[in-house]
Design a protein around this motif. Structure first.
Motif, short mmCIF file in Angstrom:
data_model
loop_
_atom_site.label_atom_id
_atom_site.label_comp_id
_atom_site.label_asym_id
_atom_site.label_seq_id
_atom_site.Cartn_x
_atom_site.Cartn_y
_atom_site.Cartn_z
N LYS A 33 0.82 -1.21 0.00
CA LYS A 33 0.00 0.00 0.00
C LYS A 33 0.86 1.26 0.00
CE LYS A 33 -4.39 -1.57 1.92
NZ LYS A 33 -5.45 -1.30 2.91
N LEU A 45 -7.18 4.35 -5.75
CA LEU A 45 -8.39 3.57 -5.46
C LEU A 45 -8.04 2.12 -5.12
CD1 LEU A 45 -10.82 4.89 -8.23
CD2 LEU A 45 -10.83 5.42 -5.77
N VAL A 46 -7.06 1.54 -5.82
CA VAL A 46 -6.63 0.18 -5.50
C VAL A 46 -6.04 0.12 -4.09
CG1 VAL A 46 -4.94 -1.62 -6.06
CG2 VAL A 46 -6.21 -0.50 -7.89
N PHE A 80 -6.86 1.69 -1.49
CA PHE A 80 -7.87 1.72 -0.43
C PHE A 80 -8.80 0.52 -0.48
CE2 PHE A 80 -6.56 6.17 -0.49
CZ PHE A 80 -6.38 6.38 0.87
N ARG A 81 -8.34 -0.57 -1.08
CA ARG A 81 -9.11 -1.81 -1.09
C ARG A 81 -9.40 -2.25 0.34
NH1 ARG A 81 -9.19 -6.90 -3.82
NH2 ARG A 81 -11.07 -7.88 -3.02
N ASP A 91 -15.69 -2.75 -2.91
CA ASP A 91 -14.85 -3.54 -3.81
C ASP A 91 -15.04 -3.14 -5.27
OD1 ASP A 91 -13.81 -4.87 -1.68
OD2 ASP A 91 -14.90 -6.76 -2.02
N SER A 121 -12.78 -0.14 -5.74
CA SER A 121 -11.34 -0.41 -5.59
C SER A 121 -10.82 -1.45 -6.57
CB SER A 121 -11.04 -0.86 -4.16
OG SER A 121 -11.65 -2.10 -3.88
N ALA A 170 -11.22 1.20 -10.30
CA ALA A 170 -9.81 1.54 -10.12
C ALA A 170 -8.96 1.05 -11.29
CB ALA A 170 -9.30 0.93 -8.82
#
Length: 211
Positions: free
Chosen positions: A5, A51-52, A54-55, A60, A63, A67
């Motif tokens: 992350k 966006l990915v 904040f999975r 979903d 993300s 995303a």
């Protein structure tokens, strides 16, 4: 070592910074549409990565589906930027990478399996790099040496993405932490990404100097 992350956020920050710089340049030279396309490409890439990242904290669908579609749309903008740089109109096929993501996710097996989604993304990204390399082979901007450098970098990036896609599909990891080669592929991707930016920056500086 950085976790996934944190690395994604750093990458998104760099892409977002480039987007803002290019947007400012375009605002001072509205006729140079390649600056706008490159800026939109980096902005889309940064937004998709954020966006990915904040999975698990956002829906979903946002993300994953939105995303990755957004991140892949960057290749369409970059391809259009290369076309404008060569004083040619954008191609309708520029949307192929992001459309590949949409089409692939119509299959439940792909949509519901992490490994297959990652593989699909990398195949779509490889397609984007191959398309940009193909456009440069017929381009007339800058020197032959600089164009060959871009082609070489983007072809290498495409091969790396395709190799990564195959490895992920075979090993079928459940998440990014289970992808043993993700670090090496990420480093190689960053080197290639920075290399292509450096070559494009040199091309743009030479273009400005000539004018």
């Amino acid at each position: 070592m950085l976790d996934v992350k944190t690395a994604f956020l750093l990458w998104a920050t760099e892409a977002g910074t480039l987007a803002m710089l290019l947007a400012v340049v375009w605002l001072r030279a509205r006729g140079e549409k390649h600056y706008l396309m490159f800026a939109l490409g980096f902005a889309a890439h940064a937004a998709g990565i954020v966006l990915v990242t904040f999975r698990g904290q956002i829906p979903d669908f946002v993300s994953i589906q939105i995303a990755n579609f957004t991140a892949l749309s960057a290749y369409g903008f970059w391809l259009s930027g290369v076309r404008y740089l060569d004083q040619r109109p954008p191609l309708s096929i520029a949307a192929i990478p992001s459309l590949m993501w949409l089409a692939g996710n119509l299959l439940p097996l792909v949509r519901e399996t992490f490994a297959y989604r990652v593989a699909l993304y990398d195949v779509a990204a490889a397609t984007g790099y191959l398309m940009m390399a193909a456009v440069v082979t017929n381009a007339r901007f800058s020197s032959d040496r600089h164009r060959k450098a871009l082609i070489g970098i983007w072809l290498t990036q495409a091969l790396l993405n395709l190799g990564f896609a195959v490895a992920v599909a075979i090993n079928n990891p459940a998440n990014f932490k289970e992808i043993s080669i993700s670090g090496l592929v990420g480093i190689a991707g960053i080197v290639g990404f920075v290399g292509s930016i450096a070559v494009l920056a040199k091309i743009l500086m030479d273009r400005s100097a000539d004018r």
